[in-house]
Write a protein that holds these residues in place. Sequence first.
Motif, PDB file in Angstrom:
ATOM      1  N   GLY A  59       0.692   4.024  -2.778  1.00 23.02           N
ATOM      2  CA  GLY A  59       0.444   5.417  -2.403  1.00 23.02           C
ATOM      3  C   GLY A  59       1.497   6.351  -2.957  1.00 23.02           C
ATOM      4  N   ARG A  60       2.748   5.923  -2.908  1.00 23.71           N
ATOM      5  CA  ARG A  60       3.836   6.752  -3.448  1.00 23.71           C
ATOM      6  C   ARG A  60       3.730   6.903  -4.957  1.00 23.71           C
ATOM      7  NH1 ARG A  60       9.668   5.803  -1.799  1.00 23.71           N
ATOM      8  NH2 ARG A  60       9.740   7.648  -3.086  1.00 23.71           N
ATOM      9  N   ALA A  61       3.240   5.848  -5.615  1.00 15.87           N
ATOM     10  CA  ALA A  61       3.106   5.901  -7.072  1.00 15.87           C
ATOM     11  C   ALA A  61       1.807   6.587  -7.492  1.00 15.87           C
ATOM     12  CB  ALA A  61       3.162   4.497  -7.655  1.00 15.87           C
ATOM     13  N   ALA A  62       0.973   6.949  -6.514  1.00 14.38           N
ATOM     14  CA  ALA A  62      -0.316   7.619  -6.762  1.00 14.38           C
ATOM     15  C   ALA A  62      -1.215   6.788  -7.667  1.00 14.38           C
ATOM     16  CB  ALA A  62      -0.093   9.015  -7.319  1.00 14.38           C
ATOM     17  N   CYS A  71       0.831  -1.215   0.000  1.00 13.34           N
ATOM     18  CA  CYS A  71       0.000   0.000   0.000  1.00 13.34           C
ATOM     19  C   CYS A  71       0.861   1.259   0.000  1.00 13.34           C
ATOM     20  CB  CYS A  71      -0.940  -0.005   1.198  1.00 13.34           C
ATOM     21  SG  CYS A  71      -2.280  -1.212   1.026  1.00 13.34           S
ATOM     22  N   TRP A  72       1.955   1.218   0.718  1.00 14.66           N
ATOM     23  CA  TRP A  72       2.865   2.364   0.737  1.00 14.66           C
ATOM     24  C   TRP A  72       3.410   2.630  -0.674  1.00 14.66           C
ATOM     25  CZ3 TRP A  72       8.389   2.320   0.259  1.00 14.66           C
ATOM     26  CH2 TRP A  72       8.981   3.563   0.519  1.00 14.66           C
ATOM     27  N   GLN A  73       3.793   1.527  -1.361  1.00 14.33           N
ATOM     28  CA  GLN A  73       4.317   1.683  -2.721  1.00 14.33           C
ATOM     29  C   GLN A  73       3.240   2.206  -3.667  1.00 14.33           C
ATOM     30  OE1 GLN A  73       5.907  -2.214  -3.501  1.00 14.33           O
ATOM     31  NE2 GLN A  73       7.921  -1.702  -2.649  1.00 14.33           N
TER      32      GLN A  73
END
Length: 124
Positions: A80-83, A76-78
């Motif tokens: 989120g960072r990739a939008a 999820c973090w990845q």
Amino acid sequence: KVQDTFADATAVAETSLSMSETVRAFNGVQVESDKFETAQAKALELEEVQAWGYGTHKFVSDTLQSIMQGALLLGCWQMGRAAKLPAAELTTFVFYTNFVLESSNEVGDQWAKIQGAVGASSSV
């Protein structure tokens, strides 16, 4: 099986107590105490095996749950960072999957308790 073993130990105690005058008259207190202690020891050994089994199950299932939660948060973090997902949808997804993980883990706990209750009630 544990319930039956405790029932046997209780039967030994009941017999000894109901015949306490006879037991004392023939100096059998130590013999009856040894019988009861032996029956209790068998039951406690079975409970110890069950406790180790349950503890191992809990350790493994909780460890797997933690690993899956870590992988989920990393993914999820990845994302989120990739939008790739809006924050609201990502948050909903994290909460939902965490709920499913927790619920799945608790099903094993409840199933073990249900099996114990069924085993105890089957001999009533």
